[in-house]
Design a protein around this motif. Structure first.
Motif, PDB file in Angstrom:
ATOM      1  N   GLY A 148     -23.993 -11.545  -7.289  1.00 40.82           N
ATOM      2  CA  GLY A 148     -22.676 -11.732  -7.890  1.00 40.82           C
ATOM      3  C   GLY A 148     -22.584 -12.913  -8.829  1.00 40.82           C
ATOM      4  N   ASP A 206     -17.348  -9.969  -8.826  1.00 38.75           N
ATOM      5  CA  ASP A 206     -17.176  -9.106  -7.663  1.00 38.75           C
ATOM      6  C   ASP A 206     -18.192  -7.974  -7.785  1.00 38.75           C
ATOM      7  N   ARG A 207     -19.100  -7.870  -6.825  1.00 33.98           N
ATOM      8  CA  ARG A 207     -20.192  -6.902  -6.922  1.00 33.98           C
ATOM      9  C   ARG A 207     -19.701  -5.459  -6.875  1.00 33.98           C
ATOM     10  N   GLU A 208     -18.602  -5.209  -6.199  1.00 34.06           N
ATOM     11  CA  GLU A 208     -18.109  -3.836  -6.087  1.00 34.06           C
ATOM     12  C   GLU A 208     -17.355  -3.384  -7.324  1.00 34.06           C
ATOM     13  N   SER A 209     -16.426  -4.225  -7.805  1.00 40.55           N
ATOM     14  CA  SER A 209     -15.592  -3.814  -8.944  1.00 40.55           C
ATOM     15  C   SER A 209     -16.138  -4.283 -10.284  1.00 40.55           C
ATOM     16  N   GLY A 210     -16.960  -5.339 -10.283  1.00 40.05           N
ATOM     17  CA  GLY A 210     -17.464  -5.896 -11.539  1.00 40.05           C
ATOM     18  C   GLY A 210     -16.507  -6.871 -12.192  1.00 40.05           C
ATOM     19  N   ASP A 211     -15.371  -7.158 -11.531  1.00 38.90           N
ATOM     20  CA  ASP A 211     -14.390  -8.098 -12.073  1.00 38.90           C
ATOM     21  C   ASP A 211     -14.895  -9.534 -11.954  1.00 38.90           C
TER      22      ASP A 211
END
Length: 122
Positions: free
Chosen positions: A70, A88-93
């Motif tokens: 991240g 954020d690794r899940e959303s890429g934000d």
């Protein structure tokens, strides 16, 4: 355990240390360890500026290793500053960026103003 009597070579050192208070001993030690101006100048000559181009490849390697965790690094083309982002690794934000966009804009404005101030004084 018996202590050995001081030898002729250690007598001046022993007597000098016992006459100094702890603060004086610390100051003497620091003075001996502190680099001289000549030593500082020599280290300045050994160091060289690293160009932005030389940083691109190492930053890419770091990104490959840290992206799964991240973290992302970028070299700003305008200011040649390294920008660090926590992603954020899940959303890429982007969770956080250092320095922030606001700080980068302020730095750009200050550099522009510095050029204007110098030209006004000349």
């Amino acid at each position: 355990m018996s202590s050995l009597p001081p030898t002729e070579a250690t007598k001046p050192l022993t007597s000098a240390l016992t006459t100094l208070n702890p603060r004086q001993r610390l100051e003497n030690t620091l003075a001996q360890l502190a680099p001289t101006n000549a030593q500082i100048k020599n280290t300045d000559k050994d160091e060289r500026e690293i160009s932005a181009g030389e940083l691109i490849e190492p930053i890419q390697r770091i990104n490959e290793a840290m992206r799964p965790r991240g973290l992302e690094f970028e070299l700003s083309e305008e200011t040649s500053r390294v920008i660090t982002r926590v992603i954020d690794r899940e959303s890429g934000d982007v969770i956080r960026q250092i320095p922030t966009e606001e700080v980068l804009k302020i730095a750009e404005r200050l550099e522009a103003m510095q050029g204007q101030i110098i030209s006004l004084e000349a």
